[in-house]
Enzyme design. Structure first.
Site, PDB file in Angstrom:
ATOM      1  CG  ASP A   7      -1.274  -8.413   6.045  1.00 54.05           C
ATOM      2  OD1 ASP A   7      -1.380  -9.414   6.779  1.00 54.05           O
ATOM      3  OD2 ASP A   7      -0.187  -7.839   5.834  1.00 54.05           O
ATOM      4  CD  GLU A  69      -1.756 -13.045   6.153  1.00 56.76           C
ATOM      5  OE1 GLU A  69      -0.831 -13.275   6.949  1.00 56.76           O
ATOM      6  OE2 GLU A  69      -1.622 -12.372   5.116  1.00 56.76           O
ATOM      7  CG  ASP A 141       2.060  -4.207   6.128  1.00 56.83           C
ATOM      8  OD1 ASP A 141       2.187  -5.361   6.565  1.00 56.83           O
ATOM      9  OD2 ASP A 141       2.723  -3.245   6.557  1.00 56.83           O
TER      10      ASP A 141
END
Length: 182
Positions: A7, A69, A141
């Site tokens: 991420d 992501e 996160d």
């Protein structure tokens, strides 16, 4: 298959490592790489910290694949550009570590993990905890990174089933002709 999920973020990048064996998922590791200790005017140093951190994680956990992501376009174009650079450092590090890189949107991850694309951060954290049987909630996160890895595992299972079906159709395709069995 061991999957490293990322991420990306300029200040904090989450990572999550899961093992996928058929239908079973197991937690390996998760955490964050922080660049907060560096000054806001030190972009190249922050990108290097992210690049080196991802390389270290890849070397330590030896994943078979990675997933990152996809960033969204923010209202502030400068923020989007900075996030894109952080993401680029992460992807480049993964490729430099000889890993394949799959990409998923936050909406795809939320749908795969929580069942709907509009899930809140807390819902993603709770579902990641449940899916991986964790003793506590992962940080936001790290939960997103684990969610990206879980999404890739689910897509991998679906792709394997499609490949099996395609192979099966090849073996049976020649046995039928004009609606009659030979």
């Amino acid at each position: 298959m061991r999957i490293l999920g990322i991420d990306p973020g300029l200040l904090t990048t989450g990572f999550g490592v899961v093992d996928s064996d058929g239908h079973a998922l197991s937690y390996v590791a998760s955490g964050t790489i922080s660049t907060r200790h560096l000054g806001s005017g030190n972009l190249p140093a922050r990108l290097k910290v992210l690049f080196d951190g991802i390389a270290e994680i890849a070397a330590r956990y030896q994943p078979d694949a990675s997933a990152v992501e996809i960033i969204f376009v923010n209202v502030n174009p400068q923020s989007t550009l900075l996030l894109g650079q952080a993401r680029g450092a992460c992807v480049t590090s993964l490729v430099n570590s000889n890993l394949s890189v799959a990409e998923y949107t936050a909406l795809q991850m939320k749908k795969a993990v929580a069942g709907h694309g509009q899930a809140a951060k807390a819902q993603v954290q709770e579902m990641v905890k449940r899916l991986l049987d964790l003793p506590g909630l992962p940080g936001a996160d790290a939960a997103d990174a684990l969610g990206i890895a879980i999404t890739h595992a689910q897509v991998g299972r679906s792709m394997a089933r499609l490949a099996e079906a395609a192979e099966l159709s090849k073996t049976h395709a020649g046995t039928y002709r004009q609606g009659r069995s030979r």
